[in-house]
Scaffold this active site. Sequence first.
Site, PDB file in Angstrom:
ATOM      1  N   ASP A 275       3.246  -4.536   8.021  1.00 32.31           N
ATOM      2  CA  ASP A 275       1.929  -3.619   8.080  1.00 32.31           C
ATOM      3  C   ASP A 275       1.179  -4.367   7.609  1.00 32.31           C
ATOM      4  O   ASP A 275       0.115  -5.683   6.878  1.00 32.31           O
ATOM      5  CB  ASP A 275       1.290  -3.055   6.433  1.00 32.31           C
TER       6      ASP A 275
ATOM      7  N   GLN B  44      -4.706  -5.476   6.798  1.00 36.60           N
ATOM      8  CA  GLN B  44      -5.700  -6.041   6.078  1.00 36.60           C
ATOM      9  C   GLN B  44      -5.446  -7.678   6.736  1.00 36.60           C
ATOM     10  O   GLN B  44      -6.922  -8.229   6.899  1.00 36.60           O
ATOM     11  CB  GLN B  44      -5.266  -6.258   4.873  1.00 36.60           C
TER      12      GLN B  44
ATOM     13  N   LYS C 114     -10.228  -1.059  10.681  1.00 36.96           N
ATOM     14  CA  LYS C 114     -10.569  -2.308   9.583  1.00 36.96           C
ATOM     15  C   LYS C 114     -10.833  -3.479  10.939  1.00 36.96           C
ATOM     16  O   LYS C 114     -10.665  -4.841   9.911  1.00 36.96           O
ATOM     17  CB  LYS C 114      -8.673  -2.961   9.058  1.00 36.96           C
TER      18      LYS C 114
ATOM     19  N   HIS D 150       0.919  -1.225  -0.123  1.00 36.25           N
ATOM     20  CA  HIS D 150      -0.297   0.182  -0.282  1.00 36.25           C
ATOM     21  C   HIS D 150       0.818   0.978   0.499  1.00 36.25           C
ATOM     22  O   HIS D 150       2.433   1.320   0.672  1.00 36.25           O
ATOM     23  CB  HIS D 150      -0.860   0.328   1.754  1.00 36.25           C
TER      24      HIS D 150
ATOM     25  N   CYS E  71      -4.598   2.275  -3.485  1.00 35.09           N
ATOM     26  CA  CYS E  71      -3.334   2.962  -2.611  1.00 35.09           C
ATOM     27  C   CYS E  71      -3.022   1.817  -3.542  1.00 35.09           C
ATOM     28  O   CYS E  71      -1.729   1.623  -2.518  1.00 35.09           O
ATOM     29  CB  CYS E  71      -4.060   2.932  -1.786  1.00 35.09           C
TER      30      CYS E  71
END
Length: 407
Positions: free
Chosen positions: A201, A204, A227, A124, A365
């Site tokens: 990261d 998600q 999220k 991202h 993104c």
Amino acid sequence: MSILDINKIRKDFPILDEKVNGRDLVYFDNAATTQKPSIVLDALANYYGHYNANIHRGIHFLAEKATSAFEDSRTTIQKFLNAAHKEEIIFTYGTTDGINLVAQTYGRKFLKEGDEIIISTLEHHSNIVPWQMLCAEKGCVLRVIPIDDKGDLILEEYEKMLSEKTKFVSVVHVSNALGTINDVKFIIDKAHAVGAKVLIDGAQASSHITIDVQALDADFYAFSAHKLFGPTGMGVLYGKSDVLNAMPPYRGGGEMIKEVTFEKTTYNELPYKFEAGTPNIADVVAVKFAIDYINDLGKENIAAYEDELLKYATEQLSDISGLSIVGQAKEKVSVVSFVLDGVHPQDVGVILDQQGIAVRTGHHCTQPLMNRLGLPGTSRASFAVYNTKQEIDKLIAGIHKVKKMVL
Ligand code: PMP
């Protein structure tokens, strides 16, 4: 068949009763942000309505109550990630904020000209730009793990990239655009073998995968509350305490100090050293309720059900002529990106919206990933535990309608 009662779960999310363009809302934009259960909405209202106060420094009843709820959230998140210590949980404004914190503190202190930072093609923008900014400032070199045509990282290429020059690796756990689940344990172990630190990261991953930062041996792990059924503007950066202790503070201000004189300031201990100013108290308090909600349903149960939805959607979408699914990685979460021959993704999004179906269209993104795939963008349906196969049927009917209208 899922052991979860999906109809009951749907009742926990009031927004699912909304009508959009006269139709029942079908919300398939969960990778952008998830909807919030009543328990989270009530926690916010309860905080503001009954014990709103600034935290930590107050000695009055409300301040103590707010502080205790705020710190309870930290403990809940510590358990959620299986972090060894509570002070390793730093509250941020989101994944982006956490990554910038690490780039601007660890990166500026420990990285120097010629050092290499490895990211991947799946990143991202929030896990690309902070590293580019650091490279521009320090003269570091950014290297990128390639992907194959299915959307899996080519890990042999990653292994070849690693050397004593590699000082930092920052990789996404789960791709927001394609749903690919990366083998982050492998990535971390190989990076550690050359002495590099690793940030994952988890924006998600946090709502779909059980995360154990100690088993992964991650140095840093970042995610956003919104999220995983929590509020926006609140996130978490996990960092190993020895690494966090070695880092300078990020922002200066109240709360992050031990003592201030005009000549010199000493800094507070972890985690407060990285939490300058009045934090996002209400949202931090509320995220505990989101995580409790997930824990009550059981992450494995959620994942198993989402997997059913993913399989069903993949089968149904594959039957539509002229539709190609983008990203068919070996391991995926419940995200399906697709393109329709001769139709711009934006038109797909607009026509589906007219039918009450919310999908995301565009580059998600991840412009460099789209460039690699040779696409301007995709349409993306991303599923959460409150979605149903009947809703997927509506998506399929909606796409047939798109084809009729545009082609
Ligand atoms: N990384 C990934 C993989 C994401 O999907 C997102 C959000 N779309 C982010 C980072 C950034 O998260 P936030 O905007 O909440 O900071």
